[in-house]
Scaffold this motif. Structure first.
Motif, PDB file in Angstrom:
ATOM      1  N   TYR A   1       6.227  11.431 -17.570  1.00  9.67           N
ATOM      2  CA  TYR A   1       5.642  12.350 -18.542  1.00  9.67           C
ATOM      3  C   TYR A   1       5.127  13.626 -17.870  1.00  9.67           C
ATOM      4  CZ  TYR A   1       5.567   8.087 -21.409  1.00  9.67           C
ATOM      5  OH  TYR A   1       5.916   6.943 -22.084  1.00  9.67           O
ATOM      6  N   ILE A   2       4.542  13.446 -16.686  1.00 11.70           N
ATOM      7  CA  ILE A   2       3.854  14.541 -16.005  1.00 11.70           C
ATOM      8  C   ILE A   2       4.741  15.753 -15.722  1.00 11.70           C
ATOM      9  CG2 ILE A   2       2.823  15.103 -13.743  1.00 11.70           C
ATOM     10  CD1 ILE A   2       1.181  12.495 -14.051  1.00 11.70           C
ATOM     11  N   PRO A   3       6.015  15.595 -15.296  1.00  8.39           N
ATOM     12  CA  PRO A   3       6.838  16.777 -15.038  1.00  8.39           C
ATOM     13  C   PRO A   3       7.102  17.642 -16.273  1.00  8.39           C
ATOM     14  CG  PRO A   3       7.777  14.844 -13.987  1.00  8.39           C
ATOM     15  CD  PRO A   3       6.703  14.358 -14.903  1.00  8.39           C
ATOM     16  N   HIS A   4       6.850  17.096 -17.467  1.00  7.44           N
ATOM     17  CA  HIS A   4       7.083  17.851 -18.701  1.00  7.44           C
ATOM     18  C   HIS A   4       5.834  18.582 -19.175  1.00  7.44           C
ATOM     19  CE1 HIS A   4      11.184  16.434 -19.427  1.00  7.44           C
ATOM     20  NE2 HIS A   4      10.783  15.292 -18.882  1.00  7.44           N
ATOM     21  N   LEU A   5       4.761  18.504 -18.381  1.00  7.73           N
ATOM     22  CA  LEU A   5       3.543  19.265 -18.672  1.00  7.73           C
ATOM     23  C   LEU A   5       3.554  20.502 -17.788  1.00  7.73           C
ATOM     24  CD1 LEU A   5       0.980  16.314 -18.830  1.00  7.73           C
ATOM     25  CD2 LEU A   5       2.086  17.496 -20.741  1.00  7.73           C
ATOM     26  N   GLY A   6       3.681  21.669 -18.404  1.00  9.26           N
ATOM     27  CA  GLY A   6       3.854  22.907 -17.654  1.00  9.26           C
ATOM     28  C   GLY A   6       2.561  23.647 -17.382  1.00  9.26           C
ATOM     29  N   GLU A   7       2.591  24.954 -17.557  1.00  5.91           N
ATOM     30  CA  GLU A   7       1.452  25.809 -17.240  1.00  5.91           C
ATOM     31  C   GLU A   7       0.374  25.709 -18.311  1.00  5.91           C
ATOM     32  OE1 GLU A   7       1.343  28.124 -14.447  1.00  5.91           O
ATOM     33  OE2 GLU A   7       3.015  26.886 -13.775  1.00  5.91           O
ATOM     34  N   LEU A   8      -0.854  26.002 -17.901  1.00  2.00           N
ATOM     35  CA  LEU A   8      -1.996  26.101 -18.814  1.00  2.00           C
ATOM     36  C   LEU A   8      -2.675  27.431 -18.536  1.00  2.00           C
ATOM     37  CD1 LEU A   8      -3.951  24.882 -20.915  1.00  2.00           C
ATOM     38  CD2 LEU A   8      -5.155  23.739 -19.039  1.00  2.00           C
ATOM     39  N   ALA A   9      -2.744  28.278 -19.538  1.00  2.00           N
ATOM     40  CA  ALA A   9      -3.286  29.627 -19.354  1.00  2.00           C
ATOM     41  C   ALA A   9      -4.686  29.595 -18.745  1.00  2.00           C
ATOM     42  CB  ALA A   9      -3.330  30.362 -20.696  1.00  2.00           C
ATOM     43  N   ARG A  10      -4.923  30.496 -17.787  1.00  2.00           N
ATOM     44  CA  ARG A  10      -6.205  30.667 -17.080  1.00  2.00           C
ATOM     45  C   ARG A  10      -6.538  29.510 -16.135  1.00  2.00           C
ATOM     46  NH1 ARG A  10      -7.201  32.493 -22.295  1.00  2.00           N
ATOM     47  NH2 ARG A  10      -7.595  34.734 -22.451  1.00  2.00           N
ATOM     48  N   TYR A  11      -5.563  28.661 -15.856  1.00  2.00           N
ATOM     49  CA  TYR A  11      -5.740  27.559 -14.905  1.00  2.00           C
ATOM     50  C   TYR A  11      -4.601  27.598 -13.893  1.00  2.00           C
ATOM     51  CZ  TYR A  11      -9.223  25.255 -17.912  1.00  2.00           C
ATOM     52  OH  TYR A  11     -10.337  24.948 -18.656  1.00  2.00           O
ATOM     53  N   ASN A  12      -4.896  27.185 -12.671  1.00  2.00           N
ATOM     54  CA  ASN A  12      -3.858  26.982 -11.671  1.00  2.00           C
ATOM     55  C   ASN A  12      -3.367  25.540 -11.774  1.00  2.00           C
ATOM     56  OD1 ASN A  12      -4.065  29.597 -10.448  1.00  2.00           O
ATOM     57  ND2 ASN A  12      -5.954  28.910  -9.457  1.00  2.00           N
ATOM     58  N   ARG A  13      -2.059  25.360 -11.745  1.00  2.00           N
ATOM     59  CA  ARG A  13      -1.479  24.025 -11.863  1.00  2.00           C
ATOM     60  C   ARG A  13      -1.104  23.497 -10.484  1.00  2.00           C
ATOM     61  NH1 ARG A  13       3.272  21.130 -12.057  1.00  2.00           N
ATOM     62  NH2 ARG A  13       3.586  19.706 -13.816  1.00  2.00           N
ATOM     63  N   LEU A  14      -1.603  22.315 -10.139  1.00  2.00           N
ATOM     64  CA  LEU A  14      -1.273  21.686  -8.869  1.00  2.00           C
ATOM     65  C   LEU A  14      -0.862  20.247  -9.134  1.00  2.00           C
ATOM     66  CD1 LEU A  14      -1.177  21.673  -5.744  1.00  2.00           C
ATOM     67  CD2 LEU A  14      -3.590  20.983  -5.781  1.00  2.00           C
ATOM     68  N   GLN A  15       0.389  19.922  -8.828  1.00  2.00           N
ATOM     69  CA  GLN A  15       0.858  18.554  -8.999  1.00  2.00           C
ATOM     70  C   GLN A  15       0.754  17.810  -7.677  1.00  2.00           C
ATOM     71  OE1 GLN A  15       4.447  18.028 -11.237  1.00  2.00           O
ATOM     72  NE2 GLN A  15       4.788  15.937 -10.509  1.00  2.00           N
ATOM     73  N   ILE A  16       0.099  16.643  -7.712  1.00  2.00           N
ATOM     74  CA  ILE A  16      -0.069  15.798  -6.528  1.00  2.00           C
ATOM     75  C   ILE A  16       0.920  14.645  -6.642  1.00  2.00           C
ATOM     76  CG2 ILE A  16      -1.673  14.475  -5.120  1.00  2.00           C
ATOM     77  CD1 ILE A  16      -2.478  17.392  -5.432  1.00  2.00           C
ATOM     78  N   LYS A  17       1.973  14.711  -5.801  1.00  2.00           N
ATOM     79  CA  LYS A  17       3.040  13.701  -5.839  1.00  2.00           C
ATOM     80  C   LYS A  17       3.581  13.596  -7.266  1.00  2.00           C
ATOM     81  CE  LYS A  17       1.334  11.155  -1.826  1.00  2.00           C
ATOM     82  NZ  LYS A  17       0.895   9.861  -1.279  1.00  2.00           N
TER      83      LYS A  17
END
Length: 319
Positions: A124-140
């Protein structure tokens, strides 16, 4: 829903509470005690669930740095903190310390909820993209951190997190796929809620609890969702289709998030103007929403349903 809650209270009798704490330790500077720390034993008796309490030489009492849900129930996997639970916690802590902590200020507030899914959270997680005004960091594969200087929105595999911390998992949950979504307000709590202050007693107020639920769910809804790409050149019949097809080919090869990161990096290095970067991001977003070449991801459809079910359940329990 509440998890970690940090409270700040001033009292001229601050030092009186030390006798109610376990594992008391003085922190000294130049031989003078400036802070005394200790722990408030968890009613659950579970290890690692005690609340940290500190008292400084100016009379400020700080309570928290541990999940309030874990303090009461011993975990935040099976249980979540209802409005009634919250009131009980605050009254119990105040009774133990003989302090009116319902008048303390909230300096950090986390609230989250666990949901059981059909598949593993990593799908599910790879299908959650950007969120305005937040930096996105995927851990593994199993977690995403959306963060800025004041807040974090965290999506992660709760079972994997429990295992990594060597926490016990009930037998009936060991084979379940559980995802947790958690909003962490690390600073500026009152400003975020557009209040002059947020007092501890407000946590079990119906309107405030409802507002927390709304903010928690709205963060999820505002995340850009990444559709599945269906590349079929036979569907290309116009110049616009060809334009979108080319962008989607790049998305398939490099990944939508990687392309957006490249655009952000080019803007930061002044290779792109703000306007140029905006145009490129909009082109990617438009192609990603194309009904001709994309299809809504079934994982996201399920997650949407689970979020809506969670909202209804929490409302039934608390509002």
């Amino acid at each position: 829903m509440y998890d970690t809650v940090n409270m700040l209270l001033f009292s001229e009798r601050a030092n009186d509470i030390v006798k109610y704490l376990d594992h008391v330790r003085d922190i000294r500077q130049d031989g003078i005690c400036v802070v005394t720390t200790g722990y408030l034993r968890s009613p659950s008796g579970h290890e690692g669930c005690d609340l940290k309490v500190s008292v400084d030489h100016n009379g400020f009492i700080r309570i928290g740095k541990t999940s309030l849900c874990k303090w009461l129930h011993g975990d935040n996997l099976v249980h979540y903190l209802t409005r009634t639970d919250t009131k009980y916690c605050i009254e119990a802590i105040g009774d133990i310390l003989h302090m009116p902590i319902m008048d303390s200020n909230i300096t950090r507030l986390d609230f989250g909820y666990n949901m059981i899914l059909e598949g593993k959270p990593k799908f599910y997680i790879p299908h959650l993209g950007e969120l305005a005004r937040y930096n996105r960091l995927q851990i593994k594969e199993e977690s995403i951190y959306y963060s800025n200087s004041l807040r974090k929105y965290v999506v992660y595999d709760k079972i994997k997190e429990q295992k990594s911390r060597n926490k016990s998992i009930p037998a009936d949950l060991k084979n379940e796929n559980i995802i947790r979504l958690e909003l962490q307000i690390n600073d500026g709590v009152a400003r975020y809620f557009r209040e002059s202050f947020v007092k501890t007693r407000m946590l079990y107020d119906v309107d405030f609890y409802s507002k927390c639920l709304e903010y928690w769910s709205n963060h999820y809804y505002k995340i850009q969702k990444i559709n599945n790409v269906m590349l079929n050149f036979g569907e290309v019949t116009t110049k616009t289709h060809l334009y979108q097809f080319g962008i989607l080919c790049a998305i398939e090869k490099y990944g939508e998030l990687r392309l957006l990161q490249q655009i952000r990096g080019a803007q930061q290095s002044k290779k792109l103007t703000r306007k140029q970067a905006h145009v490129l991001r909009e082109a990617i977003a438009s192609a990603s929403r194309s009904s001709q070449f994309t299809m809504e991801c079934p994982f996201i459809m399920e997650l949407d349903t689970q979020i809506n079910n969670a909202i209804n359940l929490i409302k039934e329990d608390n509002l």
